[in-house]
Design a protein around this motif. Structure first.
Motif, PDB file in Angstrom:
ATOM      1  N   GLU A  99       0.949  -1.094   0.038  1.00 32.63           N
ATOM      2  CA  GLU A  99      -0.165  -0.061   0.042  1.00 32.63           C
ATOM      3  C   GLU A  99       0.882   1.210  -0.055  1.00 32.63           C
ATOM      4  OE1 GLU A  99      -3.932  -2.139   2.329  1.00 32.63           O
ATOM      5  OE2 GLU A  99      -2.643  -0.103   3.118  1.00 32.63           O
ATOM      6  N   GLU A 100       1.952   1.195   0.773  1.00 33.15           N
ATOM      7  CA  GLU A 100       2.740   2.380   0.780  1.00 33.15           C
ATOM      8  C   GLU A 100       3.517   2.625  -0.432  1.00 33.15           C
ATOM      9  OE1 GLU A 100       5.402   1.754   4.108  1.00 33.15           O
ATOM     10  OE2 GLU A 100       4.156   1.928   5.484  1.00 33.15           O
ATOM     11  N   ALA A 101       3.531   1.380  -1.292  1.00 34.39           N
ATOM     12  CA  ALA A 101       4.388   1.446  -2.627  1.00 34.39           C
ATOM     13  C   ALA A 101       3.340   2.050  -3.559  1.00 34.39           C
ATOM     14  CB  ALA A 101       5.110   0.303  -2.780  1.00 34.39           C
ATOM     15  N   GLY A 102       2.181   1.974  -3.213  1.00 28.53           N
ATOM     16  CA  GLY A 102       1.015   2.489  -4.121  1.00 28.53           C
ATOM     17  C   GLY A 102       0.498   1.025  -4.863  1.00 28.53           C
ATOM     18  N   GLU A 103       0.761  -0.073  -4.364  1.00 26.81           N
ATOM     19  CA  GLU A 103       0.165  -1.293  -5.239  1.00 26.81           C
ATOM     20  C   GLU A 103      -0.730  -1.758  -4.362  1.00 26.81           C
ATOM     21  OE1 GLU A 103       4.614  -2.758  -6.015  1.00 26.81           O
ATOM     22  OE2 GLU A 103       3.180  -4.009  -4.818  1.00 26.81           O
ATOM     23  N   ARG A 104      -1.864  -2.689  -4.961  1.00 25.36           N
ATOM     24  CA  ARG A 104      -3.005  -3.264  -4.267  1.00 25.36           C
ATOM     25  C   ARG A 104      -2.423  -4.372  -3.435  1.00 25.36           C
ATOM     26  NH1 ARG A 104      -8.583  -1.773  -6.221  1.00 25.36           N
ATOM     27  NH2 ARG A 104      -8.300   0.190  -6.922  1.00 25.36           N
TER      28      ARG A 104
END
Length: 119
Positions: A113-118
């Motif tokens: 999530e922090e990396a912008g992934e789901r």
């Protein structure tokens, strides 16, 4: 000697970040200094002096004796953050740096999530 099995939980006290680690030596010190084994530790029920002793013991591997329990008591870091770091470091000592299976999944999901992934 570097040991990839050891998990480290960061804890900031007085503006400095310390690394908490409960290796076997630290767990023996917990038994000696607090009279409790790892299975008897419930961080939520400990007194603040006992929590300070756990911080002192948990920081010895990476910081020597530079952080005494008396220092922790004087700084009075946020209790929730402190007990969470101790709990995490104790979990690492039991399960390894990935933590228990459900915790490892939660940590991986948070990192995604922090990396912008789901997750």
């Amino acid at each position: 000697m570097k040991n990839a099995h050891l998990g480290v939980a960061p804890l900031t006290i007085g503006g400095e970040t310390y690394r908490l680690c409960f290796d076997w030596e630290a767990l023996a010190a917990v038994k000696t200094e607090l009279g409790k084994s790892m299975s008897e530790i419930n961080v939520g029920t400990l007194s603040t002096p006992d929590i300070a002793v756990l911080v002192e013991i948990g920081t010895r591997r990476y910081h020597g004796k530079s952080l005494a329990a008396a220092d922790v008591m004087e700084w009075s870091p946020p209790l929730r953050e402190t007990t969470q770091a101790i709990s995490l470091a104790l979990q690492y000592s039991y399960f390894g740096p990935d933590g228990p299976p459900s915790l490892a999944k939660e940590l991986a999901d948070e990192q995604r999530e922090e990396a912008g992934e789901r997750p």
